[in-house]
Design an enzyme around this catalytic site. Structure first.
Site, PDB file in Angstrom:
ATOM      1  N   ASP A  32      -7.598  -7.642  -0.074  1.00  0.00           N
ATOM      2  CA  ASP A  32      -8.432  -6.757   0.760  1.00  0.00           C
ATOM      3  C   ASP A  32      -9.415  -6.026  -0.133  1.00  0.00           C
ATOM      4  O   ASP A  32      -9.009  -5.190  -0.941  1.00  0.00           O
ATOM      5  CB  ASP A  32      -7.546  -5.729   1.477  1.00  0.00           C
ATOM      6  CG  ASP A  32      -6.768  -6.363   2.609  1.00  0.00           C
ATOM      7  OD1 ASP A  32      -5.535  -6.193   2.661  1.00  0.00           O
ATOM      8  OD2 ASP A  32      -7.399  -7.039   3.442  1.00  0.00           O
ATOM      9  N   ASP A 167      -4.538  -9.895  11.356  1.00  0.00           N
ATOM     10  CA  ASP A 167      -4.337  -9.030  10.185  1.00  0.00           C
ATOM     11  C   ASP A 167      -4.216  -7.568  10.585  1.00  0.00           C
ATOM     12  O   ASP A 167      -5.148  -6.982  11.117  1.00  0.00           O
ATOM     13  CB  ASP A 167      -5.574  -9.217   9.276  1.00  0.00           C
ATOM     14  CG  ASP A 167      -5.515  -8.406   8.010  1.00  0.00           C
ATOM     15  OD1 ASP A 167      -6.522  -8.402   7.277  1.00  0.00           O
ATOM     16  OD2 ASP A 167      -4.480  -7.770   7.757  1.00  0.00           O
TER      17      ASP A 167
HETATM   18  C1  DX5 Z   1      -6.564  -3.466   6.439  1.00  0.00           C
HETATM   19  C2  DX5 Z   1      -6.364  -4.816   5.736  1.00  0.00           C
HETATM   20  C3  DX5 Z   1      -5.040  -5.452   6.068  1.00  0.00           C
HETATM   21  C4  DX5 Z   1      -3.847  -4.570   5.690  1.00  0.00           C
HETATM   22  C5  DX5 Z   1      -2.563  -5.198   6.195  1.00  0.00           C
HETATM   23  O1  DX5 Z   1      -7.911  -3.091   6.366  1.00  0.00           O
HETATM   24  O2  DX5 Z   1      -7.377  -5.730   6.090  1.00  0.00           O
HETATM   25  O3  DX5 Z   1      -4.955  -6.713   5.393  1.00  0.00           O
HETATM   26  O4  DX5 Z   1      -3.789  -4.430   4.291  1.00  0.00           O
HETATM   27  O5  DX5 Z   1      -1.522  -4.308   5.862  1.00  0.00           O
HETATM   28  P1  DX5 Z   1      -0.329  -4.023   6.905  1.00  0.00           P
HETATM   29  O6  DX5 Z   1       0.345  -5.368   7.113  1.00  0.00           O
HETATM   30  O7  DX5 Z   1       0.542  -3.026   6.182  1.00  0.00           O
HETATM   31  O8  DX5 Z   1      -0.947  -3.504   8.158  1.00  0.00           O
HETATM   32 ZN    ZN Z   2      -7.057  -7.784   5.303  1.00  0.00          ZN
END
Ligand code: DX5
Ligand code: ZN
Length: 208
Positions: A32, A167
Site C-alpha cells: 500500500d 481490499d
Molecule cells: C487501505 C489499504 C488496505 C489495508 C488493508 O488503504 O489499501 O490494503 O491496508 O488492511 P486491513 O485488512 O487491516 O483492512
Molecule cells: Zn490496499
C-alpha cells in the site's frame, strides 16, 4: 480465491515478518503506497529488497507516473492506480502496459461501478475498496457486496477477463461470503496482527 497480504499495518520487525510472509501460503504481498496527498497517510516500501512473493502494488497517490516508475523497479505482477486521480486514465493504463506489468484500476467506496466501465476491456484487475483508503484495521463497508455483485454481472455478460480484488476490513466472516464472488482478497491486520500467518490465511481461504 487468492490471498494478497498487506504489510501496511506491520509496526515492528518488518524484515523478520516479511521473511515469515515469504515462507507463508500468501499468494501475493500487497504494497500500500500512500503520498499523504491522495490519502491522509504516507507509506514507502520502495527500499525493501527481501520480498520473494509476487508483489501486488496499490498506489494511493496523485502523482501516479512518479510512483509507477519507482515501483516498477520491484517487478510487481500488478500495479493498481485509483480512478479518482486527476489524470487521463487511458494514458496511465498505457504507461503501465508499456512496462509489461499487469494493470489494476481501483475505486473508492463512494465511486460507482459505472464510472469504470469504459476501461474494463483494457485492464487486468479491478480493485474494489471496501474501506476508505488510507489505513489498515478499518471495518468492512457492507455496501461493497452490492458493487461486487454488479461487477460480476458485467464481467459475465461482456466476457471481460479482468480479475476482481477486494481490499479493506477482510476477516473470516467476510471471506466466507465472498468466496465465489472474488478472485483475490487483500487482508492486512487479520493476518499480520497474529503470530501464525498460515492459520489466518487458511481461515480466509476456508480450508482450515
Ligand atoms: C487501505 C489499504 C488496505 C489495508 C488493508 O488503504 O489499501 O490494503 O491496508 O488492511 P486491513 O485488512 O487491516 O483492512
Ligand atoms: Zn490496499
Amino acid at each position: 480465491m487468492l490471498i494478497s497480504t498487506s504489510i501496511l499495518s506491520i509496526k515492528d520487525n518488518l524484515n523478520e515478518k516479511i521473511e515469515k510472509l515469504n515462507k507463508s501460503n500468501t499468494d501475493y504481498i500487497h504494497l500500500d503506497i500512500m503520498d499523504n496527498i491522495f490519502v491522509p497517510n504516507y507509506s514507502d516500501f520502495s527500499n525493501i529488497t527481501n520480498m520473494t512473493k509476487l508483489l501486488d502494488v496499490h498506489l494511493m497517490v496523485e502523482d501516479v507516473y512518479k510512483y509507477i516508475d519507482i515501483y516498477s523497479k520491484l517487478n510487481p505482477i500488478y500495479i493498481t492506480f485509483h480512478y479518482e486521480i486527476n489524470e487521463n486514465k487511458n494514458n496511465v493504463i498505457n504507461y503501465i502496459k508499456n512496462k509489461n506489468i499487469k494493470i489494476g484500476l481501483s475505486i473508492k467506496p463512494n465511486t460507482k461501478i459505472k464510472e469504470i466501465i469504459p476501461y474494463l476491456d483494457k485492464i487486468d484487475l479491478v480493485l474494489i475498496m471496501s474501506v476508505e483508503p488510507g489505513y489498515g484495521g478499518q471495518k468492512f463497508i457492507e455496501s461493497s457486496f452490492e458493487k461486487i455483485e454488479q461487477l460480476n454481472e458485467i464481467r459475465k455478460n461482456k466476457k471481460y477477463n479482468f480479475v476482481i480484488e477486494v481490499d479493506g476490513g477482510i476477516n473470516e466472516k467476510i471471506s466466507a461470503k465472498l468466496k465465489n464472488e472474488v478472485d483475490i482478497l487483500v487482508a492486512g491486520t487479520f493476518i499480520t496482527n497474529e503470530i501464525d500467518f498460515d492459520k489466518q490465511i487458511a481461515l480466509l481461504k476456508g480450508n482450515t
